[in-house]
Every structure is written in C-alpha cells, then in structure tokens.
Design an enzyme around this catalytic site. Structure first.
Site, PDB file in Angstrom:
ATOM      1  N   LYS A 172       0.859  -1.199   0.000  1.00 57.78           N
ATOM      2  CA  LYS A 172       0.000   0.000   0.000  1.00 57.78           C
ATOM      3  C   LYS A 172       0.893   1.246   0.000  1.00 57.78           C
ATOM      4  CE  LYS A 172      -2.624   3.367   1.858  1.00 57.78           C
ATOM      5  NZ  LYS A 172      -1.747   4.492   1.499  1.00 57.78           N
ATOM      6  N   GLU A 247      10.274   2.200  10.330  1.00 55.24           N
ATOM      7  CA  GLU A 247      11.275   3.222   9.994  1.00 55.24           C
ATOM      8  C   GLU A 247      10.563   4.558  10.114  1.00 55.24           C
ATOM      9  OE1 GLU A 247      12.805   5.949   8.619  1.00 55.24           O
ATOM     10  OE2 GLU A 247      13.132   5.200   6.574  1.00 55.24           O
ATOM     11  N   CYS A 281      13.872  10.965   5.371  1.00 58.00           N
ATOM     12  CA  CYS A 281      13.981  10.513   6.763  1.00 58.00           C
ATOM     13  C   CYS A 281      15.403  10.676   7.270  1.00 58.00           C
ATOM     14  CB  CYS A 281      13.514   9.077   6.894  1.00 58.00           C
ATOM     15  SG  CYS A 281      14.159   8.013   5.616  1.00 58.00           S
ATOM     16  N   GLU A 377      11.258  16.310  13.823  1.00 60.63           N
ATOM     17  CA  GLU A 377      11.515  16.190  12.387  1.00 60.63           C
ATOM     18  C   GLU A 377      10.675  17.211  11.629  1.00 60.63           C
ATOM     19  OE1 GLU A 377      10.312  12.445  10.408  1.00 60.63           O
ATOM     20  OE2 GLU A 377      12.359  12.387   9.638  1.00 60.63           O
TER      21      GLU A 377
HETATM   22  P1  NAP Z   1       1.961   8.927   7.623  1.00 59.23           P
HETATM   23  O1  NAP Z   1       0.566   9.338   7.833  1.00 59.23           O
HETATM   24  O2  NAP Z   1       2.657   8.184   8.683  1.00 59.23           O
HETATM   25  O3  NAP Z   1       1.974   8.076   6.257  1.00 59.23           O
HETATM   26  C1  NAP Z   1       2.790   6.958   6.004  1.00 59.23           C
HETATM   27  C2  NAP Z   1       1.965   5.844   5.387  1.00 59.23           C
HETATM   28  O4  NAP Z   1       1.005   5.360   6.323  1.00 59.23           O
HETATM   29  C3  NAP Z   1       1.168   6.267   4.155  1.00 59.23           C
HETATM   30  O5  NAP Z   1       1.095   5.195   3.230  1.00 59.23           O
HETATM   31  C4  NAP Z   1      -0.195   6.531   4.764  1.00 59.23           C
HETATM   32  O6  NAP Z   1      -1.223   6.483   3.809  1.00 59.23           O
HETATM   33  C5  NAP Z   1      -0.300   5.402   5.741  1.00 59.23           C
HETATM   34  N1  NAP Z   1      -1.302   5.602   6.798  1.00 59.23           N
HETATM   35  C6  NAP Z   1      -1.852   6.767   7.245  1.00 59.23           C
HETATM   36  N2  NAP Z   1      -2.745   6.528   8.219  1.00 59.23           N
HETATM   37  C7  NAP Z   1      -2.765   5.189   8.406  1.00 59.23           C
HETATM   38  C8  NAP Z   1      -3.469   4.315   9.286  1.00 59.23           C
HETATM   39  N3  NAP Z   1      -4.360   4.783  10.170  1.00 59.23           N
HETATM   40  N4  NAP Z   1      -3.230   2.992   9.217  1.00 59.23           N
HETATM   41  C9  NAP Z   1      -2.330   2.511   8.340  1.00 59.23           C
HETATM   42  N5  NAP Z   1      -1.660   3.264   7.473  1.00 59.23           N
HETATM   43  C10 NAP Z   1      -1.856   4.596   7.501  1.00 59.23           C
HETATM   44  O7  NAP Z   1       2.860  10.177   7.266  1.00 59.23           O
HETATM   45  P2  NAP Z   1       2.387  11.554   6.564  1.00 59.23           P
HETATM   46  O8  NAP Z   1       1.120  12.066   7.151  1.00 59.23           O
HETATM   47  O9  NAP Z   1       2.426  11.307   5.108  1.00 59.23           O
HETATM   48  O10 NAP Z   1       3.575  12.525   6.990  1.00 59.23           O
HETATM   49  C11 NAP Z   1       3.566  13.122   8.281  1.00 59.23           C
HETATM   50  C12 NAP Z   1       4.953  13.192   8.880  1.00 59.23           C
HETATM   51  O11 NAP Z   1       5.515  11.876   8.971  1.00 59.23           O
HETATM   52  C13 NAP Z   1       5.994  13.959   8.071  1.00 59.23           C
HETATM   53  O12 NAP Z   1       5.955  15.318   8.290  1.00 59.23           O
HETATM   54  C14 NAP Z   1       7.283  13.362   8.571  1.00 59.23           C
HETATM   55  O13 NAP Z   1       7.688  13.963   9.761  1.00 59.23           O
HETATM   56  C15 NAP Z   1       6.916  11.919   8.837  1.00 59.23           C
HETATM   57  N6  NAP Z   1       7.323  11.060   7.682  1.00 59.23           N
HETATM   58  C16 NAP Z   1       8.395  10.283   7.819  1.00 59.23           C
HETATM   59  C17 NAP Z   1       8.815   9.520   6.742  1.00 59.23           C
HETATM   60  C18 NAP Z   1      10.010   8.644   6.800  1.00 59.23           C
HETATM   61  O14 NAP Z   1      10.610   8.380   5.769  1.00 59.23           O
HETATM   62  N7  NAP Z   1      10.362   8.126   7.949  1.00 59.23           N
HETATM   63  C19 NAP Z   1       8.133   9.570   5.534  1.00 59.23           C
HETATM   64  C20 NAP Z   1       6.996  10.381   5.441  1.00 59.23           C
HETATM   65  C21 NAP Z   1       6.604  11.110   6.523  1.00 59.23           C
HETATM   66  P3  NAP Z   1      -1.732   7.874   3.180  1.00 59.23           P
HETATM   67  O15 NAP Z   1      -0.523   8.643   2.770  1.00 59.23           O
HETATM   68  O16 NAP Z   1      -2.537   7.390   2.053  1.00 59.23           O
HETATM   69  O17 NAP Z   1      -2.485   8.576   4.265  1.00 59.23           O
END
Ligand code: NAP
Ligand code: MG
Length: 475
Positions: A172, A247, A281, A377
């Site tokens: 996904k 991660e 990240c 972050e």
């Molecule tokens: P996120 O919500 O954690 O998204 C990561 C993944 O999880 C996406 O595929 C997302 O799908 C999915 N997801 C969201 N809600 C979920 C749930 N309830 N159950 C299962 N899967 C779910 O991250 P984001 O909102 O895109 O970004 C927010 C912050 O996260 C960023 O500002 C950054 O600080 C951090 N981040 C870290 C990394 C990293 O590489 N470690 C990468 C991205 C973001 P959808 O995108 O379709 O909602």
C-alpha cells in the site's frame, strides 16, 4: 499514463470505493488518478497472497525467484525515463532526483535477484548421533506501507527482499504519491511472477492503510512513515502477534570539527538538507559545529543557501516543492515557532512565484538543542546550526534527541572519527561523507525512536525470514 486500478491475484481491478485524484505539487494541478480501496480490496489482496504462498509461488525455488526479480529489474531499467517523469509530476521531485530514484528501484530488484539463492542457514555442531542444520524460511504474507517521499525507491527497498526470500506481498503506497508506483507494478507484473506473489492496493491511509495494518492475515508488517501511524501499526500487530519493521524518521546530526576538510563538507552538508526538499527521513537536519569554525562555516552556508534555485520540478531546479499544502504549512509553522523560541533565520533562498507548494531552503542560527525545531523532524529544507565546545560536548548534542537514524562525523583525525562514530547512537554513521548513491547494499534502519528492523543490504533478508532448526537423530 498510469492506470487507476489495483493489482490483485495477477489481475488489474477497480478499487471498491472509486478513484482519487492525484496532485502535481509543482503547479497545484491534477496529475492523474488512482484506485480508492478499502477493507474488501485489502482482504482480496491478502487472500490472494496467502493462496500464492501456499501454491505455486511458495514452491518456486530460490534461483527461479532470483530470475523473476532480475526480469523485473531489467523491465524497470528499460523504463527509467517514463518512471522518472511520473515520479517527478506526482511528487515534485526535480527530474535529476526522479531519474536517480527510478534507477534505484531497478537496482533494488537487481541486488535482491542476486541475493535470492545466496540466503542459507548453517550446519550446527551438536551431540554425537545428531546432525543439525538451520534454514532461513519465508514468513508467509508480508504487508508493506510506505510514505510519499521516495515512492519508487521504497517500493524496491521493501518489496524486493521480501520476494527474494519467498514471501507473498501486499503493498500500500501513500495517497500523495502513487503514479510511478502503479506503473512500476505493471512492469513487475510483466516479469512473470505467479499470480498473488505481488499485490498492490492504493487509497487513503485511514481506509486501505488501516485495513492492511489491521488485517489478521499477514505474517509481517513493514512500515515507513510517521511515529504516530507507526505506533498504530505496531499496536495492531501486537493484537495479531506478528513482527513489525518500523522506519520512523530522524533528526540526524552532521558533526563538524575544526580539522574537517570544509571544502569537501560544505556541498554535502547543503545537499543533505535540500535533497527532496528536506523530505527525507535521513536528512542531515542538525549541523553540530565546533565553535571556533562556526562563523566561517555559517558565512559560507549563507552564500550557498541564498543561491539555491527553487522551482517547479520540470525546470531543473535545485529543489522542488513540498508534497502538499498541509506539509507546507507544517514546515512554515516549524520555522515560525523556532523564531518565537529565539532562533534566527540566517539565510533563506528565493521563493518562486506560482501555485506550487514551495518552501525556500532556510538556515537557522542561535538554535538551542533543547528547542522544538532541534528535537522534532521538520520534513522540510530547514538546517539548524548548533555550536559545540569539545568532543564530549559534540557527542552529547549528537545523541540528545529521541531519534537515531543516521549521522556524519567530519574530521581529519582518524582516532576522533572512530571514537565519535562509536559513541553516536544511530543505525548508520558516515565519516567524511553523507548519504551515498542510495546505499542499496548498506543495512539501514533506526535506533531509539527512529524504529527497528533493518532494510537494504543482505541484512533486509533476515527481517523477512525466520530461522528453522532441524535436528536429526541418526544414532
Ligand atoms: P503517515 O501518515 O505516517 O503516512 C505513512 C503511510 O502510512 C502512508 O502510506 C499513509 O497512507 C499510511 N497511513 C496513514 N494513516 C494510516 C493508518 N491509520 N493505518 C495505516 N496506514 C496509515 O505520514 P504523513 O502524514 O504522510 O507525513 C507526516 C509526517 O511523517 C511527516 O511530516 C514526517 O515527519 C513523517 N514522515 C516520515 C517519513 C520517513 O521516511 N520516515 C516519511 C513520510 C513522513 P496515506 O498517505 O494514504 O495517508
Ligand atoms: Mg501527488
């Protein structure tokens, strides 16, 4: 173009909840559509993976799995330009970066193609009358949830080792970045895997993502993204008693001593925070610098930051836009809060005109390591400069965050390089460098709240397999 469908059990099928529009963040225009999926679709994908694992795919030998991965690598490599174009439109990555990422998904499949038939157990000395050996066996069905920052790279990074080890996969991607991933799946599908070995389900995190994270039918969950959602995935996995790989990002220090080769360090330090608009990240977001060279380095950084070209992904900028409006506002709030807490903006690049979600690279000084911006972050192109007194102070500051993903030490003193590297709590430490060509071969993952489990390199295969010990009593 890339289709708005899921790939389940070897067929392209519509999502049960319709479709979702994808946005090009360089211009705030529609970039394409993806399938919107929910419980029903995820359930079909998990069932198809289970049937594949118990059927033809589960019986496919390691060398044949390697060949299938290699077919996929070659197909991906052949379509690098097309994949890069989709990735760039969908995420706002400058074309140069998008091309690197498109090559890296192919490289992941190539690396794990070669690894598939080299993963083996041991023969273990035991009592007389016994022969004992261990095997590395696949876990079964693996679930994969990735974020939007490096969709192509992360698809390769998480799927290729799981497949090489013989697992059947359900994948996904993030709702904000799917177009290149869907096209990559078309190519992976052409490689000849038996139906059900690879399954793709796109949609919203709270719908498709939650359905996968909650599904009782997977044997392992690999998640990259925010700590908040990572915790949810882990809690769900606790209910089903299955391992997880998390991660969750970092707050990585670049520690620069007075004896560092500053000419070599300077461009690397800048690139480590502006690459992918800081949405990485492993971004080098804290510059921890010895106080004697603080002013000199800051003066040089100011010149460099002022000259960084920000713009739409297709105009060959140094950096493109932030992925979406919400993330842009989040970065803006971080900088505003840092200023309120006493930090100063030392340099900021020009923000281009237009409707893209641009945030200009920003250098922040007078930052206290206890402040919000130094501890959290940002996920944007914001570098905070933190001075230190001596080696012990440098180590203390480097480790004084909840994260521990990667770090760099810049010094010409060999002994110091290793002492500091040994003392830093991080999954990877670079000495006189930072990040290197994707690092497909190099084990990668967090310590502390950056998460656990290792991706990349041969190490990734251990996370998606279990050791089975066979004890033969032959008298
Ligand atoms: P996120 O919500 O954690 O998204 C990561 C993944 O999880 C996406 O595929 C997302 O799908 C999915 N997801 C969201 N809600 C979920 C749930 N309830 N159950 C299962 N899967 C779910 O991250 P984001 O909102 O895109 O970004 C927010 C912050 O996260 C960023 O500002 C950054 O600080 C951090 N981040 C870290 C990394 C990293 O590489 N470690 C990468 C991205 C973001 P959808 O995108 O379709 O909602
Ligand atoms: Mg998009």
């Amino acid at each position: 173009m890339s289709r708005a469908q899921n790939y389940i059990n070897g067929k392209w099928v519509d999502g049960s909840l319709g479709t979702l529009d994808m946005v090009n963040p360089s211009y705030d225009t529609k970039a394409g559509e993806i399938a919107r999926s929910g419980k029903e679709d995820v359930d079909a994908a998990v069932k198809s993976a289970r049937a594949a694992f118990e059927g033809e795919w589960g019986k496919t030998d390691a060398a044949t799995r390697g060949k299938l991965l290699y077919n996929a690598a070659q197909l991906l490599e052949k379509h690098v330009d097309e994949l890069a174009d989709l990735e760039s439109k969908d995420t706002g990555k400058p074309m140069k970066q998008a091309r690197t990422d498109a090559k890296l998904i192919a490289r992941y499949f190539e690396f794990y193609a070669g690894a598939a038939d080299k993963l083996h157990g041991d023969s273990i000395p035991f009592m007389n009358g016994y022969t004992v050996y261990s095997q590395r066996v696949p876990l079964g069905v693996t679930g994969h949830i990735i974020p939007w920052n490096y969709p192509l790279q992360m698809t390769g990074r998480t799927l290729a080792p799981a497949l090489a080890a013989g697992n059947a996969t359900v994948f996904k991607p993030a709702e904000d970045a799917c177009l290149a991933v869907v096209r990559a799946f078309e190519l992976i599908a052409e490689a000849g895997f038996p139906a059900g070995a690879v399954n793709l389900v796109t949609g919203l995190g709270e719908e498709a993502g939650a359905a996968l994270a909650n599904h009782p039918g997977t044997d392992h969950m690999a998640f990259t993204g925010s700590p908040e959602v990572g915790k949810l995935v882990m809690k769900n996995s606790a209910d089903h008693i299955r391992p997880v790989l998390l991660e969750l990002g970092g707050k990585s220090p670049q520690v620069v001593f007075t004896d560092a080769d500053l000419d070599a360090a300077m461009p690397v330090i800048v690139n480590a925070i502006i690459q992918n608009a800081g949405q990485t990240c492993s971004a080098g977001s804290r510059l921890v610098i010895q106080k004697e060279i603080h002013d000199k380095v800051v003066d040089e950084l100011i010149k460099r930051f002022n000259n960084i070209k920000v713009g739409p992904a297709d105009t060959d900028p140094d950096i493109g836009p932030i992925i979406n409006k919400k993330q842009l506002e989040r970065v803006e709030q971080f900088v505003a809060r840092a200023e309120e807490e006493g930090a100063a903006i030392l340099a900021q690049a020009q923000k281009p005109a237009g409707k893209g979600y641009f945030f200009p690279p920003t250098l922040m000084g007078r930052v206290n390591n206890d402040s919000f911006i130094a501890q959290n972050e940002v996920f944007g192109p914001v570098l905070t400069v933190i001075p230190f007194e001596d080696e012990a102070d440098a180590i203390r500051i480097a480790n004084d965050v909840e994260y521990g993903l990667i770090a760099a030490v810049w010094t010409r003193n060999n002994g110091r390089a290793h002492r500091v590297s040994n003392a830093i709590n991080a999954g990877q430490v670079y000495i006189n460098g930072y990040g290197a060509g994707g690092g497909v071969e190099l084990p990668f993952g967090g310590m502390k709240k950056s998460g656990f489990g290792r991706e990349k390199g041969f190490e990734a295969l251990y996370d998606v397999t279990a050791v089975k010990t066979v004890i033969v009593n032959h008298g």
